[in-house]
Write a protein that holds these residues in place. Sequence first.
Motif, mmCIF file in Angstrom:
data_model
loop_
_atom_site.group_PDB
_atom_site.id
_atom_site.type_symbol
_atom_site.label_atom_id
_atom_site.label_comp_id
_atom_site.label_asym_id
_atom_site.label_seq_id
_atom_site.Cartn_x
_atom_site.Cartn_y
_atom_site.Cartn_z
ATOM 1 N N GLU A 142 0.812 -1.223 0.000
ATOM 2 C CA GLU A 142 0.000 0.000 0.000
ATOM 3 C C GLU A 142 0.841 1.266 0.000
ATOM 4 O OE1 GLU A 142 0.797 -1.177 4.245
ATOM 5 O OE2 GLU A 142 0.078 -2.231 2.444
ATOM 6 N N THR A 163 -5.500 0.628 -2.255
ATOM 7 C CA THR A 163 -6.231 0.504 -0.990
ATOM 8 C C THR A 163 -6.705 -0.927 -0.756
ATOM 9 O OG1 THR A 163 -8.255 1.194 -2.126
ATOM 10 C CG2 THR A 163 -6.967 2.908 -1.013
ATOM 11 N N SER A 164 -6.736 -1.732 -1.809
ATOM 12 C CA SER A 164 -7.032 -3.159 -1.683
ATOM 13 C C SER A 164 -5.877 -3.945 -2.292
ATOM 14 C CB SER A 164 -8.345 -3.512 -2.384
ATOM 15 O OG SER A 164 -8.292 -3.167 -3.761
ATOM 16 N N HIS A 165 -5.785 -5.208 -1.925
ATOM 17 C CA HIS A 165 -4.619 -5.989 -2.336
ATOM 18 C C HIS A 165 -4.626 -6.251 -3.839
ATOM 19 C CE1 HIS A 165 -2.033 -9.589 -2.825
ATOM 20 N NE2 HIS A 165 -1.297 -8.955 -1.923
#
Length: 258
Positions: A142, A163-165
């Motif tokens: 991130e 913000t997400s993997h």
Amino acid sequence: MRKGIILAGGEGTRLYPLTKSTSKQLLPIYNKPMIYYPLSLLIDGGIKDILIITTPRDNLQFRKLLGDGSQWGISISYEEQEKPNGIAQSFLIAEKWLDNSSSVLILGDNFFFGHGLIDLTKKTFSNEDSATIFLHEVIDPERYGVAKLDTKDNIIDIVEKPTSHISNWAVTGMYCYDKNAPIYTKNLKPSERGELEITDLNKIYLAEQKLNTEFLGQGFAWLDMGTHESLIETANFVKIIERRQGIKIADLDNLRLS
């Protein structure tokens, strides 16, 4: 012939007060100035023409430290970045100096080390017709520009500070481009923070299917030397390698011309 650019500008605010009167790339990392590490990587990779981009304040100090490069059998030139308007701005500053050459850009606060790194850079730098980014696996993606890969590990997107993997493969601060990098950079629009983003330049090459990837997996170290903690970590890493293994890293002062 590919030319090399080291971006050693910026204000180094993460390292205040150390950088209030000097460039972070002139700070010591164990027994050498920080700038020695990216510079030696370019030299080991066979790059003979190198441009150092500095702030106006620090330009003279870099010239005093590095000179014209003749002591290492290379040529070092200098340009100034008036304001830190993004990594990709390097190609606008360097356009005349590049003179339609392909290039490799390395950030002055990035540290690379690993068995086989010299062979890898020599091979990659010799391919002048496409772009290559170097990826390193991290536990905190991130914080970085991150490569999105398909099931065959082909790159399909780059996401800045996701913000997400997306994946754990971060884009490091070393980039190879063909002669078109300055032309493409002129078409970039500043981001919300007012900078010409290197991720946007990489996406142009990706869209044209001209972006290659090199994975720096196990056995490779990549460190961003831009914080107080990472200064200590990198210095300790160099100290351990040099004192316990007898391997000299970025030993430019003892480099002998062939």
